[in-house]
Design an enzyme around this catalytic site. Sequence first.
Site, PDB file in Angstrom:
ATOM      1  N   PRO A  58       0.766  -1.276   0.187  1.00  0.00           N
ATOM      2  CA  PRO A  58      -0.146   0.221   0.178  1.00  0.00           C
ATOM      3  C   PRO A  58       0.723   1.247  -0.060  1.00  0.00           C
ATOM      4  O   PRO A  58       0.836   1.930   1.005  1.00  0.00           O
ATOM      5  CB  PRO A  58      -0.692   0.029   1.361  1.00  0.00           C
ATOM      6  CG  PRO A  58      -0.001  -1.039   2.258  1.00  0.00           C
ATOM      7  CD  PRO A  58       0.829  -1.801   1.371  1.00  0.00           C
ATOM      8  N   CYS A  59       1.324   1.420  -1.102  1.00  0.00           N
ATOM      9  CA  CYS A  59       2.255   2.759  -1.287  1.00  0.00           C
ATOM     10  C   CYS A  59       1.082   3.922  -1.346  1.00  0.00           C
ATOM     11  O   CYS A  59       1.686   5.173  -0.780  1.00  0.00           O
ATOM     12  CB  CYS A  59       2.862   2.830  -2.513  1.00  0.00           C
ATOM     13  SG  CYS A  59       1.932   2.504  -4.022  1.00  0.00           S
ATOM     14  N   HIS A  60       0.116   3.961  -1.496  1.00  0.00           N
ATOM     15  CA  HIS A  60      -0.972   4.957  -1.200  1.00  0.00           C
ATOM     16  C   HIS A  60      -1.017   5.294   0.095  1.00  0.00           C
ATOM     17  O   HIS A  60      -1.466   6.496   0.588  1.00  0.00           O
ATOM     18  CB  HIS A  60      -2.246   4.781  -1.935  1.00  0.00           C
ATOM     19  CG  HIS A  60      -3.022   3.631  -1.095  1.00  0.00           C
ATOM     20  ND1 HIS A  60      -2.469   2.303  -1.450  1.00  0.00           N
ATOM     21  CD2 HIS A  60      -3.981   3.402  -0.228  1.00  0.00           C
ATOM     22  CE1 HIS A  60      -3.181   1.448  -0.406  1.00  0.00           C
ATOM     23  NE2 HIS A  60      -4.191   2.163   0.053  1.00  0.00           N
TER      24      HIS A  60
END
Length: 280
Positions: free
Chosen positions: A245-247
């Site tokens: 989850p780079c967001h």
Amino acid sequence: MDEGRYHYGVMARAIAEIDAAGGERVALEDLSGRLGMSAAHFQRVFTQWVGVSPKRYQQYLALGHARSLLAERFTVLEAAHEAGLSGPGRLHDLFLRWEAMTPGDYARGGAGLRIYWGWFDSPFGAALVMGTDKGLCGMGFAAEMGAEAAFADLVRRWPKADYVEDPMRLKPWVDTAFGHEGGLRETPLYLIGAPFQIKVWEALLTIPSGHVTTYSEIARAIGSPKANRAVGAAVGRNPISWLIPCHRAIAKSGALTGYHWGLPVKRAMLAWEAAREDAA
């Protein structure tokens, strides 16, 4: 048009309309009218997509929402990282296991590796998914950049691999990734990256859904407290968006900064997760 792509299309247009209002709340009838929809249809689409009403959802789409997440749901990664990947960072309670390509194999650009690919519906528009016999290795979103550019982007990462279109081979893992078809199945990830990048991606996996952290926090968690810029670059090179989850990584100021697949997609992901967390 697939339902998930349609819903995301409505969400993307709604984000633009809400932003244009300059922070003023837009009434349901006004917002739905701008989108060319009846209020009832608009509310139904929103509720199906995220589980809350459009009126409540506006606060999650607001530009200041990331700052409130930073204040209220900031995650200290050092403790979570030390706890390992069985900690609280599990994405929607999925069971993820992962292994990484060796540095030598990575340096060869994927030579000798067969990568299967296919397009799938997702809550955030069309998703390009790639995988090997060992697990998912790539996931990107085409809503902002377009399908051709998204495909070229992922292929460029492993230019010497053999690419085979075979969505059915990937479908069981993709169904789990996007919460389809009920029961939980273990989702294997095959991380193809340099050693430093993989350390950053492992840290991202410890951020719980509905929470955020900062690039500097990630740098501290992996033992490189002065490597903020390098961490940011590694976050941007994450090949398996959503599952890694780079967001959920944002700037200290609360700014969302860049997102490889487009800032509207990042905002929609954060809003979708926060709303579901609150509705649970």
